[in-house]
Design a protein around this motif. Structure first.
Motif, mmCIF file in Angstrom:
data_model
loop_
_atom_site.group_PDB
_atom_site.id
_atom_site.type_symbol
_atom_site.label_atom_id
_atom_site.label_comp_id
_atom_site.label_asym_id
_atom_site.label_seq_id
_atom_site.Cartn_x
_atom_site.Cartn_y
_atom_site.Cartn_z
ATOM 1 N N LYS A 93 0.831 -1.206 0.000
ATOM 2 C CA LYS A 93 0.000 0.000 0.000
ATOM 3 C C LYS A 93 0.865 1.255 0.000
ATOM 4 O O LYS A 93 0.640 2.187 -0.774
ATOM 5 C CB LYS A 93 -0.903 0.017 1.236
ATOM 6 C CG LYS A 93 -1.933 -1.091 1.327
ATOM 7 C CD LYS A 93 -2.704 -0.922 2.630
ATOM 8 C CE LYS A 93 -3.553 -2.121 2.966
ATOM 9 N NZ LYS A 93 -4.255 -1.961 4.259
ATOM 10 N N LEU A 94 1.857 1.286 0.861
ATOM 11 C CA LEU A 94 2.675 2.478 1.021
ATOM 12 C C LEU A 94 3.491 2.807 -0.225
ATOM 13 O O LEU A 94 3.681 3.976 -0.552
ATOM 14 C CB LEU A 94 3.632 2.299 2.207
ATOM 15 C CG LEU A 94 3.048 2.420 3.612
ATOM 16 C CD1 LEU A 94 4.099 2.065 4.644
ATOM 17 C CD2 LEU A 94 2.526 3.827 3.856
ATOM 18 N N GLN A 95 3.982 1.790 -0.937
ATOM 19 C CA GLN A 95 4.909 2.040 -2.021
ATOM 20 C C GLN A 95 4.268 1.974 -3.403
ATOM 21 O O GLN A 95 4.952 2.190 -4.400
ATOM 22 C CB GLN A 95 6.106 1.088 -1.938
ATOM 23 C CG GLN A 95 6.979 1.368 -0.721
ATOM 24 C CD GLN A 95 8.411 0.952 -0.899
ATOM 25 O OE1 GLN A 95 8.723 0.067 -1.668
ATOM 26 N NE2 GLN A 95 9.303 1.583 -0.169
ATOM 27 N N VAL A 118 2.541 3.714 -6.358
ATOM 28 C CA VAL A 118 2.581 5.127 -6.742
ATOM 29 C C VAL A 118 1.199 5.673 -7.097
ATOM 30 O O VAL A 118 1.051 6.855 -7.372
ATOM 31 C CB VAL A 118 3.568 5.357 -7.906
ATOM 32 C CG1 VAL A 118 4.959 4.950 -7.505
ATOM 33 C CG2 VAL A 118 3.125 4.605 -9.153
ATOM 34 N N ILE A 119 0.201 4.791 -7.115
ATOM 35 C CA ILE A 119 -1.190 5.204 -7.202
ATOM 36 C C ILE A 119 -1.907 4.525 -6.041
ATOM 37 O O ILE A 119 -1.380 3.573 -5.459
ATOM 38 C CB ILE A 119 -1.841 4.808 -8.548
ATOM 39 C CG1 ILE A 119 -1.875 3.277 -8.700
ATOM 40 C CG2 ILE A 119 -1.115 5.463 -9.717
ATOM 41 C CD1 ILE A 119 -2.641 2.805 -9.924
ATOM 42 N N PRO A 120 -3.090 4.987 -5.653
ATOM 43 C CA PRO A 120 -3.794 4.309 -4.570
ATOM 44 C C PRO A 120 -3.990 2.831 -4.889
ATOM 45 O O PRO A 120 -4.485 2.468 -5.953
ATOM 46 C CB PRO A 120 -5.136 5.049 -4.496
ATOM 47 C CG PRO A 120 -4.828 6.418 -5.022
ATOM 48 C CD PRO A 120 -3.816 6.206 -6.106
ATOM 49 N N ALA A 121 -3.555 1.973 -3.982
ATOM 50 C CA ALA A 121 -3.660 0.539 -4.206
ATOM 51 C C ALA A 121 -5.122 0.101 -4.196
ATOM 52 O O ALA A 121 -5.953 0.657 -3.470
ATOM 53 C CB ALA A 121 -2.883 -0.212 -3.132
ATOM 54 N N THR A 122 -5.436 -0.886 -5.015
ATOM 55 C CA THR A 122 -6.772 -1.481 -5.041
ATOM 56 C C THR A 122 -6.794 -2.633 -4.054
ATOM 57 O O THR A 122 -5.923 -3.507 -4.081
ATOM 58 C CB THR A 122 -7.111 -1.998 -6.445
ATOM 59 O OG1 THR A 122 -7.002 -0.923 -7.381
ATOM 60 C CG2 THR A 122 -8.524 -2.567 -6.477
ATOM 61 N N LEU A 123 -7.801 -2.636 -3.178
ATOM 62 C CA LEU A 123 -7.867 -3.625 -2.116
ATOM 63 C C LEU A 123 -9.062 -4.546 -2.283
ATOM 64 O O LEU A 123 -10.102 -4.151 -2.801
ATOM 65 C CB LEU A 123 -7.952 -2.943 -0.750
ATOM 66 C CG LEU A 123 -6.854 -1.943 -0.371
ATOM 67 C CD1 LEU A 123 -7.123 -1.394 1.034
ATOM 68 C CD2 LEU A 123 -5.479 -2.581 -0.450
ATOM 69 N N ASP A 124 -8.885 -5.765 -1.819
ATOM 70 C CA ASP A 124 -9.974 -6.718 -1.645
ATOM 71 C C ASP A 124 -10.123 -6.894 -0.143
ATOM 72 O O ASP A 124 -9.346 -7.625 0.475
ATOM 73 C CB ASP A 124 -9.640 -8.040 -2.337
ATOM 74 C CG ASP A 124 -10.735 -9.083 -2.156
ATOM 75 O OD1 ASP A 124 -11.771 -8.749 -1.536
ATOM 76 O OD2 ASP A 124 -10.561 -10.232 -2.609
ATOM 77 N N GLY A 125 -11.081 -6.187 0.446
ATOM 78 C CA GLY A 125 -11.160 -6.139 1.899
ATOM 79 C C GLY A 125 -10.253 -5.046 2.431
ATOM 80 O O GLY A 125 -9.915 -4.089 1.739
ATOM 81 N N ARG A 126 -9.826 -5.165 3.672
ATOM 82 C CA ARG A 126 -9.012 -4.131 4.299
ATOM 83 C C ARG A 126 -7.522 -4.272 4.006
ATOM 84 O O ARG A 126 -6.788 -3.288 4.076
ATOM 85 C CB ARG A 126 -9.220 -4.146 5.822
ATOM 86 C CG ARG A 126 -10.600 -3.699 6.270
ATOM 87 C CD ARG A 126 -10.686 -3.670 7.789
ATOM 88 N NE ARG A 126 -11.988 -3.176 8.238
ATOM 89 C CZ ARG A 126 -12.254 -1.898 8.462
ATOM 90 N NH1 ARG A 126 -11.313 -0.994 8.251
ATOM 91 N NH2 ARG A 126 -13.447 -1.521 8.873
ATOM 92 N N CYS A 127 -7.069 -5.478 3.679
ATOM 93 C CA CYS A 127 -5.632 -5.710 3.608
ATOM 94 C C CYS A 127 -5.136 -6.238 2.272
ATOM 95 O O CYS A 127 -4.056 -5.843 1.818
ATOM 96 C CB CYS A 127 -5.204 -6.696 4.702
ATOM 97 S SG CYS A 127 -5.432 -6.083 6.389
ATOM 98 N N LYS A 128 -5.861 -7.124 1.641
ATOM 99 C CA LYS A 128 -5.354 -7.800 0.450
ATOM 100 C C LYS A 128 -5.232 -6.821 -0.713
ATOM 101 O O LYS A 128 -6.212 -6.243 -1.173
ATOM 102 C CB LYS A 128 -6.279 -8.952 0.060
ATOM 103 C CG LYS A 128 -5.741 -9.768 -1.118
ATOM 104 C CD LYS A 128 -6.660 -10.929 -1.452
ATOM 105 C CE LYS A 128 -6.124 -11.730 -2.633
ATOM 106 N NZ LYS A 128 -7.030 -12.856 -2.971
ATOM 107 N N VAL A 129 -4.019 -6.637 -1.199
ATOM 108 C CA VAL A 129 -3.756 -5.715 -2.301
ATOM 109 C C VAL A 129 -3.870 -6.489 -3.615
ATOM 110 O O VAL A 129 -3.164 -7.466 -3.837
ATOM 111 C CB VAL A 129 -2.351 -5.088 -2.174
ATOM 112 C CG1 VAL A 129 -2.069 -4.153 -3.349
ATOM 113 C CG2 VAL A 129 -2.223 -4.335 -0.849
ATOM 114 N N VAL A 130 -4.751 -6.024 -4.488
ATOM 115 C CA VAL A 130 -4.978 -6.721 -5.760
ATOM 116 C C VAL A 130 -4.583 -5.875 -6.970
ATOM 117 O O VAL A 130 -4.622 -6.347 -8.105
ATOM 118 C CB VAL A 130 -6.457 -7.163 -5.888
ATOM 119 C CG1 VAL A 130 -6.800 -8.183 -4.812
ATOM 120 C CG2 VAL A 130 -7.394 -5.958 -5.807
ATOM 121 N N GLY A 131 -4.212 -4.626 -6.742
ATOM 122 C CA GLY A 131 -3.813 -3.775 -7.857
ATOM 123 C C GLY A 131 -3.081 -2.543 -7.380
ATOM 124 O O GLY A 131 -3.162 -2.152 -6.208
ATOM 125 N N GLY A 132 -2.344 -1.919 -8.287
ATOM 126 C CA GLY A 132 -1.578 -0.722 -7.987
ATOM 127 C C GLY A 132 -0.506 -0.551 -9.055
ATOM 128 O O GLY A 132 -0.563 -1.181 -10.120
#
Length: 276
Positions: free
Chosen positions: A143-145, A147-161
């Motif tokens: 999430k932090l790194q 360069v665009i807002p990360a896409t999430l599935d739920g609160r934690c799982k990062v599925v795009g960015g």
């Protein structure tokens, strides 16, 4: 020196930073249950050439929608796509060149030995979980790194960015092609002083989000090439050597780790050609 002065300092610092970045995050970090390592259907695991691979989500031989990898022994790193203007994403708390030179001079020179090293000495699971949302260190850094807002599935799982790998100037859109690298690999830390630490301190070292410049998101391809190597054996692609060397020295200074004579000579050589 910016040394690790007490247990919990890295996580205490993170507690002050993470709530601002992610509402609902509290100053609490607990080991998560082991995450499944079974690849998705149709995926092929990269060779387990070092023990961190199973802590990541990727296979190093897959393409990416932005920048598919090339194959063959003469493969060169992908050029930086200046049209997209992805910014630098090196960790915070990196020393400048002059400070890094001073730190390197003060580091103790000792023989490296990884005898007795096992990944589990740095935590029973790959990453700890943070705060109320219980996102893992990997998920927080994705999430932090991005360069665009990360896409999430739920609160934690990062599925795009979108992530830019400073190791090989490669851009990634799929988090499955992004590794979270320990600038100073755990085996390298073990062999340069961490074998004498407490289990808690080693776990905090492996999950240090803010105390030192230890964690960075990079491409799977670059991370697998690096493996557990030290700077005298591996350096990022042209353009990344200075920042990498400063980050490496910053981590070793912060935690009071030693260097080998070959490691120190290589780092000094790189710093001699660096500018802030």
């Amino acid at each position: 020196m910016r040394r690790f002065r007490r247990l919990g300092i890295a996580f205490a610092t993170a507690a002050a930073v993470l709530p601002a970045a992610f509402p609902g995050t509290a100053a609490r970090a607990t080991p998560p249950p082991p995450e499944p390592t079974t690849p998705q259907a149709g995926h092929h695991r990269a060779p387990l050439d070092y023990d961190e691979n199973e802590c990541e989500g990727a296979t190093a031989d897959e393409g990416d929608v932005f920048d598919p990898p090339r194959t063959g022994p003469t493969t060169s790193p992908a050029p930086h796509h200046r049209g997209r203007g992805l910014p630098l994403k090196w960790p915070r708390n990196m020393p400048g060149t002059k400070e890094a030179v001073r730190m390197l001079d003060e580091l103790k020179v000792r023989t490296f030995s990884s005898r007795g090293y096992q990944r589990k000495h740095f935590g029973a699971s790959c990453w700890v979980r943070h705060g109320i949302d219980q996102c893992t260190t990997r998920q927080v850094l994705l999430k932090l790194q991005s360069v665009i807002p990360a896409t999430l599935d739920g609160r934690c799982k990062v599925v795009g960015g979108r992530w830019h790998s400073e190791y090989d100037n490669r851009d990634m859109a799929d988090p499955a092609h992004v590794d979270v690298d320990h600038i100073v690999p755990l085996r390298q830390a073990w062999g340069s002083g961490a074998s004498h630490w407490t289990d808690r301190k080693r776990r905090e070292f492996a999950n240090d989000l803010t105390g030192s410049p230890q964690l960075i998101t990079v491409s799977t391809w670059a991370n697998r090439r690096k493996g557990d190597k030290g700077p005298d054996q591996w350096m990022p692609a042209a353009g990344g050597e200075c920042n990498y060397s400063r980050a490496w020295i910053g981590v070793k200074d912060y935690y009071g780790l030693s260097v080998t004579s070959a490691e120190k000579a290589k780092l000094a050589q790189v710093l001699a050609g660096c500018r802030d």
